[in-house]
Design a protein around this motif. Structure first.
Motif, PDB file in Angstrom:
ATOM      1  N   ALA A 477     -52.958 -27.141 -51.492  1.00 29.61           N
ATOM      2  CA  ALA A 477     -53.500 -28.403 -53.206  1.00 29.61           C
ATOM      3  C   ALA A 477     -54.828 -27.889 -52.282  1.00 29.61           C
ATOM      4  O   ALA A 477     -55.687 -28.225 -54.060  1.00 29.61           O
ATOM      5  CB  ALA A 477     -53.169 -29.377 -52.955  1.00 29.61           C
ATOM      6  N   GLU A 478     -55.486 -28.234 -51.803  1.00 29.39           N
ATOM      7  CA  GLU A 478     -57.278 -28.347 -51.218  1.00 29.39           C
ATOM      8  C   GLU A 478     -57.773 -27.185 -51.871  1.00 29.39           C
ATOM      9  O   GLU A 478     -58.066 -26.554 -52.668  1.00 29.39           O
ATOM     10  CB  GLU A 478     -56.774 -28.699 -49.660  1.00 29.39           C
ATOM     11  N   LEU A 479     -56.988 -25.695 -51.597  1.00 29.19           N
ATOM     12  CA  LEU A 479     -57.507 -24.473 -52.052  1.00 29.19           C
ATOM     13  C   LEU A 479     -57.257 -24.661 -53.551  1.00 29.19           C
ATOM     14  O   LEU A 479     -58.241 -23.705 -54.334  1.00 29.19           O
ATOM     15  CB  LEU A 479     -56.639 -23.603 -51.190  1.00 29.19           C
ATOM     16  N   ALA A 480     -56.152 -24.733 -53.786  1.00 29.62           N
ATOM     17  CA  ALA A 480     -56.467 -24.533 -55.624  1.00 29.62           C
ATOM     18  C   ALA A 480     -56.888 -24.897 -55.920  1.00 29.62           C
ATOM     19  O   ALA A 480     -57.932 -24.968 -57.147  1.00 29.62           O
ATOM     20  CB  ALA A 480     -54.122 -24.800 -55.525  1.00 29.62           C
ATOM     21  N   LEU A 481     -57.777 -26.729 -55.741  1.00 30.96           N
ATOM     22  CA  LEU A 481     -58.553 -27.308 -56.720  1.00 30.96           C
ATOM     23  C   LEU A 481     -60.000 -26.480 -56.611  1.00 30.96           C
ATOM     24  O   LEU A 481     -60.081 -27.113 -56.942  1.00 30.96           O
ATOM     25  CB  LEU A 481     -58.077 -28.782 -55.646  1.00 30.96           C
ATOM     26  N   PHE A 518     -53.117 -32.406 -55.932  1.00 33.01           N
ATOM     27  CA  PHE A 518     -54.096 -32.466 -54.660  1.00 33.01           C
ATOM     28  C   PHE A 518     -53.206 -34.307 -54.082  1.00 33.01           C
ATOM     29  O   PHE A 518     -53.271 -34.243 -52.964  1.00 33.01           O
ATOM     30  CB  PHE A 518     -55.233 -32.566 -54.653  1.00 33.01           C
ATOM     31  N   TYR A 519     -54.062 -35.014 -55.065  1.00 37.91           N
ATOM     32  CA  TYR A 519     -53.674 -36.522 -54.846  1.00 37.91           C
ATOM     33  C   TYR A 519     -52.800 -36.859 -54.392  1.00 37.91           C
ATOM     34  O   TYR A 519     -52.385 -37.240 -53.341  1.00 37.91           O
ATOM     35  CB  TYR A 519     -53.819 -37.230 -55.177  1.00 37.91           C
ATOM     36  N   ARG A 520     -51.322 -36.010 -54.426  1.00 38.64           N
ATOM     37  CA  ARG A 520     -49.906 -36.568 -53.979  1.00 38.64           C
ATOM     38  C   ARG A 520     -49.627 -35.615 -52.396  1.00 38.64           C
ATOM     39  O   ARG A 520     -49.148 -36.393 -52.070  1.00 38.64           O
ATOM     40  CB  ARG A 520     -49.227 -36.241 -55.343  1.00 38.64           C
ATOM     41  N   ASP A 521     -50.588 -34.486 -52.587  1.00 46.51           N
ATOM     42  CA  ASP A 521     -50.101 -34.047 -51.011  1.00 46.51           C
ATOM     43  C   ASP A 521     -51.309 -34.545 -50.255  1.00 46.51           C
ATOM     44  O   ASP A 521     -50.666 -34.311 -49.403  1.00 46.51           O
ATOM     45  CB  ASP A 521     -50.268 -32.200 -51.452  1.00 46.51           C
ATOM     46  N   CYS A 522     -52.245 -34.505 -50.346  1.00 45.78           N
ATOM     47  CA  CYS A 522     -53.288 -35.056 -49.203  1.00 45.78           C
ATOM     48  C   CYS A 522     -53.823 -36.022 -49.296  1.00 45.78           C
ATOM     49  O   CYS A 522     -54.494 -36.261 -49.987  1.00 45.78           O
ATOM     50  CB  CYS A 522     -54.014 -33.749 -49.557  1.00 45.78           C
ATOM     51  N   LYS A 523     -53.127 -37.232 -48.481  1.00 52.71           N
ATOM     52  CA  LYS A 523     -54.368 -38.522 -48.310  1.00 52.71           C
ATOM     53  C   LYS A 523     -55.662 -38.440 -48.188  1.00 52.71           C
ATOM     54  O   LYS A 523     -55.970 -37.184 -47.117  1.00 52.71           O
ATOM     55  CB  LYS A 523     -53.107 -39.325 -46.896  1.00 52.71           C
ATOM     56  N   ARG A 536     -61.872 -34.230 -46.888  1.00 48.02           N
ATOM     57  CA  ARG A 536     -61.084 -34.535 -48.329  1.00 48.02           C
ATOM     58  C   ARG A 536     -62.046 -35.123 -49.458  1.00 48.02           C
ATOM     59  O   ARG A 536     -61.703 -34.996 -50.307  1.00 48.02           O
ATOM     60  CB  ARG A 536     -59.741 -34.620 -47.917  1.00 48.02           C
ATOM     61  N   LEU A 537     -62.625 -36.406 -48.960  1.00 52.39           N
ATOM     62  CA  LEU A 537     -63.585 -36.904 -49.526  1.00 52.39           C
ATOM     63  C   LEU A 537     -65.082 -36.210 -50.049  1.00 52.39           C
ATOM     64  O   LEU A 537     -64.865 -36.199 -51.275  1.00 52.39           O
ATOM     65  CB  LEU A 537     -64.117 -38.094 -48.393  1.00 52.39           C
ATOM     66  N   HIS A 538     -65.176 -35.407 -49.716  1.00 49.27           N
ATOM     67  CA  HIS A 538     -66.100 -34.558 -50.015  1.00 49.27           C
ATOM     68  C   HIS A 538     -65.705 -33.276 -51.855  1.00 49.27           C
ATOM     69  O   HIS A 538     -66.664 -33.198 -52.433  1.00 49.27           O
ATOM     70  CB  HIS A 538     -66.632 -33.808 -49.257  1.00 49.27           C
TER      71      HIS A 538
END
Length: 562
Positions: A477-481, A518-523, A536-538
């Motif tokens: 999800a991070e890489l997709a974003l 991303f929000y759903r999958d990655c706190k 993730r904050l960045h």
RNA sequence: GUCCCAGUAGCUCAGUGGAUAGAGCGCUACCCUGCGGAGGUAGAGGUCAGAGGUUCAAGUCCUCUCUGGGAUGCCA
């Protein structure tokens, strides 16, 4: 741009393969870098081998696209951008970006902030976008909002692409329409003082005209009635013009549309520019006299089947005469490199004529682009509502903004391609707008702001020393974003190239959706994993920057809370 | 008559000559005691108006036909 970078990498690989003899020598084809529809086909793909095979075949050689593709792959220069390539199908080369490169883009976005996504293609170019230009005879019909929003967003996008842009409204304050309007105001004005002046036959009956008359009366009293009517009309013209333009300006401002210049048609006459432009054409042999009138010999030019009157047999110039002068002024006097006029589809017949005018003036017709858009069809209960200023029953921009708000209006008008007809049902407007996708995007933005605020209360803040552990952003999800974020410049490029900014609304929606996954999958804020949280904050901040950028281009607010 | 635009899922609409045509809304079934659920996942739903053609490859380009809208003023 990323695409250009990939393009040159593959062109280099092809040349290298030819140099080493792995491939025969043939003319280098244009390397196209495409975005595959399906994710499993990589981030980008190129058909270079398929195109090259055709070139080899034409040269009489035998060519297998897959072998050519393999040779290109073997000669690809090394670098940190590409994470992997893969030969697929009939000879496509699928390209996957390197994770490490993607991760670093978070820092690039944060560093460039609001400038991220800007292009340099327009550097040194001075463009004009002329839009709205509705007759200054009353409030703007809702269809005019589409013109306003298209022109304004296009100007925004051009600026982001590096062009210097002037935004202009052409005020048709000369000619019969405006005279009829002034006469209408005069009749209403006179009536306020009990004087009965016959209402002009081709006048504007709307109530707003009475309102204009009142405002003028408040300033002037009955002064105009002490003059002969002809003199009064002369005095009234600038007053009526000022009142209506003040209204137009205010109404357009409500949907975020402002102009650098309000260009007066009358000024073209006052400065002798109409005469000058016509003399110029006459000297070039582009005018003919016939039936007592003066004609522009348009029929000499492609797609024009007849000539066009510029001076009527009664000696009065047509609007076309001033339009010629207007474009003479734009290109020859003011020197714009390029002009975009935003016109409704009912002006389509005028397009070939303007192309002819450009050539007659000795100008490259490609320097003038007409962006045509289709009508906004207003519906009520599935039935079309016919409205007109003349009939006095208007649905204005103000009316709709009062109902649904400026953001929804702008976004709604920008989700469709300009040439499609928009049906807008007045009864459903509020319901439609409540499920308007603009709120989905704004909500995501607000959510990011909320996360950042929440992080701050946990002592987690953005850092500016570059020591962000972005390498930890490895979740799908991070890489997709990340992949979605770096599309921004391509989207801006596309909007400029096709002069139709509606793809940006679709991009905004995809971006918001990708963030929500991303929000759903990655706190993000998880103080048991401070390093990952920081990364993730960045990423969230980078997303915030990109959403804000797109919304700014669209002229839609990015609210920190809703 | 001539010219321009459109025709893609039930509705409103995206879709850059590429690989298995997409989204929103609506419908069905799930997920949720996690940073804002205005969320997410899955499913049903398509002869891309029709017929030819070009191309290694066509919803996309060309021709014709049909349907709808618009333009064809000494109005602007």
């Amino acid at each position: 741009m990323l695409k250009d970078l990939l393009q040159s990498l593959f062109a280099d690989a092809l040349i290298a393969a030819q140099t080493t003899g792995a491939l025969p020598v043939f003319d280098l084809p244009t390397v196209e870098i495409q975005r595959p529809k399906q994710a499993e086909h990589g981030d980008y793909s190129t058909n270079i081998a398929l195109v090259a095979a055709a070139a080899v075949r034409k040269a009489g050689g035998a060519a297998n696209p897959r072998q050519i593709a393999q040779a290109v792959i073997d000669h690809l220069p090394s670098g940190d951008l590409i994470g992997g390539v893969e030969l697929a199908g009939p000879g496509f080369i699928n390209i996957r970006l390197a994770d490490a490169w993607l991760q670093r883009q978070v820092l690039a976005i944060l560093a460039q902030d609001t400038a991220y996504g800007n292009l340099t293609r327009g550097a040194g170019q001075y463009w004009q976008v002329e839009y709205v230009s509705a007759n200054p005879t009353g409030p703007i019909h809702y269809g005019g909002a589409r013109n306003a929003v298209l022109g304004d967003t296009l100007a925004n996008v051009l600026e982001a692409a590096g062009y210097r842009v002037q935004r202009e409204y052409y005020v048709n304050d000369a000619g019969t329409q405006f005279e009829a309007f002034v006469a209408s105001v005069y009749a209403r004005y006179a009536a306020l003082f009990g004087r009965d002046v016959p209402f002009p036959e081709n006048g504007y009956p709307g109530d707003y005209v009475v309102d204009y008359a009142r405002r003028i009366a408040a300033e002037q009293g009955d002064a105009l009635l002490h003059l002969p009517q002809a003199d009064a009309l002369v005095r009234l013209r600038p007053l009526a013009r000022a009142v209506v333009l003040a209204d137009l300006e205010q109404e357009l401002k409500r949907i975020g549309v402002e102009f650098d210049a309000w260009f007066s048609e009358q000024s073209l006459y006052d400065q002798g520019l109409v005469q000058q432009a016509l003399d110029y054409l006459d000297a070039r042999g582009e005018l003919v006299r016939r039936d007592g009138a003066v004609w522009f010999a348009a029929s000499r030019y492609p797609k024009n089947d007849k000539d066009e009157v510029v001076i009527r047999s009664n000696g009065m110039p047509t609007y076309f005469a001033s339009d010629i002068a207007y474009h003479y002024d734009k290109f020859i006097r003011r020197g714009f490199d390029h002009v975009v006029n935003v016109w409704a589809v009912d002006h389509q017949g005028h397009v070939p004529r303007m192309a002819a005018v450009m050539q007659a003036l000795g100008l490259d017709p490609r320097r003038l682009t007409i962006l045509m858009y289709d009508l906004v069809k207003l519906m009520r209960n599935g039935q079309e509502v016919k409205l007109s200023k003349r009939a006095g029953n208007l649905i204005t921009i103000n009316d709709v903004v009062d109902e649904v708000g400026a953001d929804a209006v702008r976004f709604n008008l920008l989700t469709r391609s300009p040439e499609s007809t928009i049906e807008f049902d007045l009864d459903l407007a509020v319901a439609q707008i409540n499920e308007n996708p603009v709120f989905y995007v704004q909500y995501s933005y607000a959510r990011i702001c909320s996360i950042l605020a929440r992080a701050a209360t946990e002592g987690l803040t953005l850092r500016d020393d570059g020591a962000v552990p972005v390498h930890m952003l490895t979740h799908p999800a991070e890489l997709a974003l990340l992949r979605k974020l770096i599309e921004l410049e391509e989207q801006i490029e596309l909007a400029v190239e096709k002069l139709s900014p509606h793809n940006l609304t679709h991009y905004a929606l995809e971006l918001a959706r990708t963030f929500n996954i991303f929000y759903r999958d990655c706190k993000v804020v998880d103080m048991e994993h401070p390093e990952l949280s920081s990364a993730r904050l960045h990423l969230a901040q980078a997303t915030r920057i990109v959403i804000a950028k797109v919304l700014a281009l669209l002229g839609v607010r990015a609210p920190e809370s809703m």
